[in-house]
Design an enzyme around this catalytic site. Sequence first.
Site, PDB file in Angstrom:
ATOM      1  N   GLU A  39     -41.657  -3.644  -7.422  1.00 59.46           N
ATOM      2  CA  GLU A  39     -41.223  -2.068  -7.651  1.00 59.46           C
ATOM      3  C   GLU A  39     -41.908  -1.281  -6.609  1.00 59.46           C
ATOM      4  OE1 GLU A  39     -40.723  -1.211 -12.235  1.00 59.46           O
ATOM      5  OE2 GLU A  39     -42.346  -2.208 -11.978  1.00 59.46           O
ATOM      6  N   ASN A  69       0.806  -1.110  -0.125  1.00 60.91           N
ATOM      7  CA  ASN A  69       0.094  -0.060   0.082  1.00 60.91           C
ATOM      8  C   ASN A  69       0.812   1.213  -0.004  1.00 60.91           C
ATOM      9  OD1 ASN A  69      -1.670   2.116   1.923  1.00 60.91           O
ATOM     10  ND2 ASN A  69      -3.134   0.958   0.273  1.00 60.91           N
ATOM     11  N   PHE A 124     -39.310   2.630 -12.630  1.00 64.36           N
ATOM     12  CA  PHE A 124     -39.498   2.941 -14.125  1.00 64.36           C
ATOM     13  C   PHE A 124     -40.187   4.491 -14.132  1.00 64.36           C
ATOM     14  CE2 PHE A 124     -41.735   2.294 -18.397  1.00 64.36           C
ATOM     15  CZ  PHE A 124     -40.743   1.980 -19.015  1.00 64.36           C
ATOM     16  N   ALA A 164     -42.241  -4.513 -14.774  1.00 68.71           N
ATOM     17  CA  ALA A 164     -43.360  -3.978 -14.317  1.00 68.71           C
ATOM     18  C   ALA A 164     -44.047  -4.497 -13.169  1.00 68.71           C
ATOM     19  CB  ALA A 164     -44.352  -3.701 -15.563  1.00 68.71           C
TER      20      ALA A 164
END
Length: 1341
Positions: A1273, A366, A926, A1091
């Site tokens: 949804e 690192n 949507f 949907a």
Amino acid sequence: MEEIEAFIPEDRVTNLVFFVNGKKVMEPSPDPSWTLLWYLRKRLLLTGTKYGCGEGGCGACTVMLSQYRKHEDRVKHTAVNACLMPICALHGQAVTTVEGIGSTAERLHPVQERIAKAHGSQCGFCTPGIVMSMYTLLRNKTSIKYEDIETALQGNLCRCTGYRPIIEGFKTFIEPWETKYQSVDQVSSCGLGKDCCRNKNIDLQEDAKLYKPSEFIPYCPSQEPIFPPELRLNDEFYRSAFIYFRGNDGVWIRPRTLEELAIIKQKFPHSKIVMGNTEVGVEVKFKNKYYPIMISPSMIPELSVLKVVDSGIVIGAAITLNDLNDFLEIVIREQGKKAAIFESIREMLHYFAGNQVRNVASLIGNIVTASPISDLNPIMLACEAIICVYSTTYGIKYIRIDSTFFKGYRKVNIAEDEIVIAIEIPFVDSCQYFKSYKQSRRRDDDISIVTAAFNIKFADDFTVSQAQLCYGGMASTTVCATKASHAFTGCKWNDKTLKVLLKLLVEELELDDSAPGGMANYRKSLCLSLFYRFYMYVFSNMKNNGLLNTKQQSGVFQIHSEDPKSSQCFEINSNVIHKHDNIGKPIVHRSALKQATGEAIYCDDIPPLNEELYLCLIKSSECFARIKMIDVSKALALPGVVAFFSASDLSKERNKMGTIVKDEQIFASDTVSSQACVIGAVVAKSESIARKAKNLVSVIYEKLRPVVITIEDAIKHKSYFTGYPKTIRKGNVEKIFSRSRNIIEGYIRNGSQEHFYLETMSALAVRKEDDLEIICSSQNPAEISRVAAEVLGIPNHNVVTRVKRIGGGFGGKETRGVVLTIPVAIAAYKLKKPVRGVLDRDEDMQMTGFRHPSLIKYKVSCDDDGKITAAIFDMYFNAGNFMDISCSLVYKAIMHVDNCYNIPNIEVNGYLCKTNLPSNTAFRGFGAPQAMMAAEVVIRDIAEKINKPYEDVMEINLYRVGDFTHFNQELTHCTIYRCWKECIEISKYWQRKKIIKEFNSQNRWKKKGISLVPTKFGISFQTDFLMQGGALILIYIDGSVLLSIGGIEMGQGLFTKMMQVASRCLGIDITKIHISEMATDKVPNSTSTAASLSSDLYGMAVIDACRKINERLEPIKIKNPTGTWEEWISAAYFDRVSLSATGFYSAPKIEYNEETNSGNLFEYFTFGVACSEVIVDCLTGDHQVVRTDIVMDIGESLNPAIDIGQIEGAFVQGYGFYTMEEILVSPEGEVLSRGPGTYKIPTLSDIPKEFNVTLLKGAPNPRAVFSSKAVGEPPLFLSASVFFAIKEAIKYARVDAGVSPEFSLIVPATCARIRMACEDFITQEVEPTVRHVDQPWNIIL
């Protein structure tokens, strides 16, 4: 390459030997470029280990690595990312994959069983990696705590579940928790405690629980597979070998001694020393870096030192971060206050990458990588750690990490031939204070935005004698603010000095808008905020800590994390038709066990076929340009390259595609309108060859102007798709405005969101005679078949598309899958060979589109009570370069802008902006989540305007039964007011709001907020022809049933629910029913699985098919009423009764008339309300969701476990959208967010610390399958409750700071936006000093 042979000893080992799942693997010719993931999947065909990102950021590829440690006489087990692990590094080690710990055929491992039966696996693509992380934890610890689980899973992402069921399943491995869990007669645990609905006399059956831990297989460590005896017995041989593996393009060397390493490094200074490969692996894959000589130092004794010395500790270069962490824990315990620096390192390590990375990466790696945003380098610089290096030229040398060490971007003051042996980190003095801080977009597993380390020494109680103020993320290197540090010397530790120091820091740490990473004002503010936190920390630890005001003490520490708890309240359906009826019961996802064992097959898990080829897409490097020339000569000259396809291979008409409007080309012919445009496709005999060839294709462009990126750009240039705006009106808005005295205007901006499904776009196409078979990861197989047939000029019946399952979709695989699948289909058909294609994560994110960014302007009027009287909404959506299905999205958004509020007079204008971004597409919700956000902002703006609580304004405007929406659909079964009341009661909203107000009055730098948000989501495709579904039932003579439907399984449990429906309808046990896949030759012309409608459409189709079967079986059942199902089926067969049936369902015709704006548009609405509480760190912008309560009306659930999982998953995905996930784009349209390293979705530690979900009872839905409702949804918008809770917390902070409580906050409410909204003396100091330039690093979408 040949000259290196002279430096390789004759006793070299050139054969790789390791074990996989207990079996010995001998690889005679290992290639240094091979990763363990590639080897497992392509050589050993162990496909349970998944490709998710290729950069170690998602955990899908996690496996367990085991190695015998002779000096400890134990076997160490570590979880690692197989995608980054070089196969050459495994010599003498054992690998365990998910297939190696259990299977459905033999014996499940308890980890596999518990994640599956606790409903912690939905799409299942992330599940094997999560299983292996948890499995490794159990192999290493005999007794675990919750924090162990959280740490083990830091590097594992899940996009489906919301993590809660994973946590609950794994909590059963914590013995005290398991005892508590089982002490209540196996009643499921409830986070509400005495307030549980069981204690409120609410009617709830005793068996109303999602799963029964008492039925889990007990975990017995003694039953684990043994470590291969050969590796233990021959450990010395494997460890002492000089390894030399030579591949086609490079070599891998593992020297035995420091001298051997030094000689090679001297002769070949550009050779690369590789420890964990966490940096080099990413550079090779994504930056096309080439390292011909790679050297592993893992077996050199001098580099494995870990010890305490008089002045501090010494850490060898080969010590991994997790080994260092364990060592530091012991040292801190033994050394006490002297170990302050080590405490800072440990705190930082907890948030450093994921556990898998910490298991292999090293501190030295690192440091020398010298990333300007390194978490640890500011600590090393602040304490002036000393590095010990060795070379054959100068021998041992010591280098102090001071202001001269970091020479430039990723350059350090170490010569190329010098080898870092170790680093020494000092103890602190009694009068010394040391602390480090980090702020990132996400708490766990994230690169920092700014890191800081402060080292202060005092001459007496208050006088500073020495100071080191160091920062990462403020320049091209880690820096020390030397002016401010020197100015501190001799000063008193008081407010006067603080003010001077803050001014000096502002002057010294310069940034402008063009700085890589952006957020210049936030980063500068963080520098001051973190020092101010340290200032208060020192004060609080001084003898006279009473000098720190009690109210200020909240600024000393970061937000403390709590262990999560949860409850799920639902009822089991008591309307059981027969003993096998599973409707309404929490049946486990039918693929969950296969997913947990790695047996579930996804597209790219299909074994390679004979003569299979691989396809790679060549995308545009410009976002708006004319293609002048494509030169593929170098690519075609590469051995193994078979073909190149472009627009020249297709006629103009066949080069078109588009779901609604054919405005998109398969291969760009003349111009490109975004960097997602596909120029061509290269096909080769292997993936590696195809990817090399891809980089050899040269395209010359002529740039075009103007480049349109943002919505503002589109408005300026009037760049809209034809036919926009779309407008609906109800009532007389202007008339109401002219009479109203309360008018409010404003706007809300929503950013973009990446789907980040764990399985990237994948496709496999095979030509069989004149037929083409396509297997792909699409939500819309019928569309894939249709487009492929059109492009190839063959009938649709010659193309069969199959989808068994996909690893997440969320709308992103509804239409955009054609971008990859159609070129694959073209290549397979024309070359007459199988062709496969899989997008890398960075390709997927740059090419497949996002959630639509939006800008919604509003003007509303209300009466004095807050009742909305009129509103105008102008909605702008950034569609990208092609239409896709954005026209449908705008339509959906227009119909959801009211959310749950009755607006009698309204005008909505929807604009679809055409820009030079990748074509945006469907995403869960949507368009509705963006639109409904406007309604919620309006409610709160009204409350401020009339000086009333927003809750009162919200309640007075809520829809009631019988009201009409703004598109004039009557709400006949409206339960939103019930959900509202129940959520307020369950969450104890009013009591908690009082407590929060009191908390905020007592704490200056931590503020809490609480907020309610309702949702009303319409269920319909809004287009008649899509509202149909088909099913096919085949019954075999043994009584088994094969069911096929037109929908696909993507984790939402569709197949499981359909099997439950068939089980009820046929009266048989669900185990007799099977769904294999979705195939277009079984159910034609199917509608996309989208949907949230699939359960409704295909459920009714299954019912129809079952009805036909039952009618045919009825005479047989009458003859033999006591017969079994198998007997009835056998009789039917011998009676020549058809045992197959198709089912079909077409939803009632949509009555909505767009011209009159009237009639029913949606089948029904799903309602819900959420209450969320947050705590905000005003100094950094960090926040934590303290608690979320959700009440959701989903009718009578078909499967409460699946539905609650959908609610939780949607909420957490929405939480990412509203608070964390941000797509970064350059001013030229280049997508900068390309993977988990630069794009952050919520992790396990980000979910609400108390997460309660209640399903509304007594609300059957007469318009869907068995009174259920769609659920996928609708819950997503409820996560906006977190956004508004954050706003409430910010208001309190602003009032405390003496600034106006009114402010704007855009979506997402990132830590940067939260901090800058918490305006105070720090931000006021910083803002004027940030230079603004014409070309910023990134722009806001």
